[in-house]
Design an enzyme around this catalytic site. Sequence first.
Site, PDB file in Angstrom:
ATOM      1  N   LEU A 175       0.824  -1.198   0.000  1.00  0.00           N
ATOM      2  CA  LEU A 175       0.000   0.000   0.000  1.00  0.00           C
ATOM      3  C   LEU A 175       0.865   1.258   0.000  1.00  0.00           C
ATOM      4  O   LEU A 175       0.617   2.201  -0.770  1.00  0.00           O
ATOM      5  CB  LEU A 175      -0.937   0.015   1.211  1.00  0.00           C
ATOM      6  N   PHE A 201     -16.609   7.678  -6.281  1.00  0.00           N
ATOM      7  CA  PHE A 201     -15.806   7.312  -7.451  1.00  0.00           C
ATOM      8  C   PHE A 201     -14.837   6.202  -7.087  1.00  0.00           C
ATOM      9  O   PHE A 201     -13.941   5.892  -7.782  1.00  0.00           O
ATOM     10  CB  PHE A 201     -15.044   8.526  -8.002  1.00  0.00           C
ATOM     11  N   TYR A 214      -5.898   6.348   5.673  1.00  0.00           N
ATOM     12  CA  TYR A 214      -5.258   7.335   4.803  1.00  0.00           C
ATOM     13  C   TYR A 214      -4.659   8.538   5.527  1.00  0.00           C
ATOM     14  O   TYR A 214      -3.943   9.321   4.912  1.00  0.00           O
ATOM     15  CB  TYR A 214      -6.254   7.779   3.729  1.00  0.00           C
TER      16      TYR A 214
END
Length: 409
Positions: free
Chosen positions: A94, A409, A123
């Site tokens: 990642l 998205f 994140y």
Amino acid sequence: MTTELRVLDPTEWDRWFEVLELAFGGVPEAPEERTLWRDLTEFDRFMGVWDGDLCVGTAGAFSFRLTVPGGASVPAGGVTMVSVAGTHRRRGILTSMMRRQLDDLRAAGESLAVLTASEPEIYGRFGYGVGAYAARATIDTTRVRLSVPEGTDGVTLRLADPKESSAVCEAVYAKLVPGRPGMIARLPEWERLPLIDPPDQREGSSPRLCVLAERAGEVVGFAHYAIKPDWSFTGSEGSVAVHQLMGLDAVAEAALWRFLCSVDLTKEVRLNGRPVDDAWQHLVSDVRRCAPTLRDSLHVRLVEVGAALEARTYQAPVDVVFEVEDAFCPWNEGRWRLTGDSKGAVCVRTSDPVDLELSVRELGAAYLGGTSLVSLASAGRVRELREGALVEASVGFGSPVAPWLPHGF
């Protein structure tokens, strides 16, 4: 075995997407949705990590233009479809994809990266802050009444086929994009996204429906919705699910909300992913009967601090020196002087005394004007070194309308 990170080849897409589907629970996407995502894939911006012939990591980025405070449409990388195979965790996969992505965005001249997170805690360590929230609610239409503004009766409503009316709905959407931070200008093919409606995902609801709001022959708003019929011994228990609702003015929106709250044989209207300052909250007679809740929506990352802060305007004058911490993108670290107002801004390197200390994550959270720097400081995430600088910056960074991401998205 050593893994290899490389740009996605079109011939690899099916295998790549199957790895992504498995990471998100193993349920295949509906064919029409899968086709759309393939058509939208920008292959030079998507990547995979491979262990021999086996794909073990996925990530991509869409080329977006994002509205920022002041109304500018700024190039931004829309980070998407990130996954790591469960068999290959804790190997730095990642991190390697995040590293490559941010380097690529910087090389492309995109000062912003944005994403929606399946797991928000992931994140932050890569410099993303929650820049916009979304609201959900269930309006109890058996107890709640709407008080609509004068002129609402002058709006006419017309049922329409969602696909046949797509062009006029997209025109309404496009007119609204410059007015709210966080909105994304839809490029060709993205107009297909709101029309995805797989029958096996309706959970007993009707196919997607569309109602148009019109004034003097012009479409001034629309709503996409579905009705889920239900019955009990005492009568109808149906519900209305709102997928999209947009109006060019308060009267058009009110007409749409009134229509949805009066659909026959239903007792509630369910909405999700709405702006936190949505107008319906001021139309209802009892907001408690609507059970509003919030969740994170758009996560924002400043790829280039100086360029990003110059791209937006500020609702009150600011002249503040930031000490920015950004270990993952060290080119952002250090001291920046931001000078700006409602007409524009300049952000440059400086050796002047520091006013505020914070990380790039806090800048991302505050960037669209939905999270105040004062609020972040109260959690110990911003440190004020010059008295008054925190309020000055917080007021300047604010937005008169809340940031909002209308679709994922």
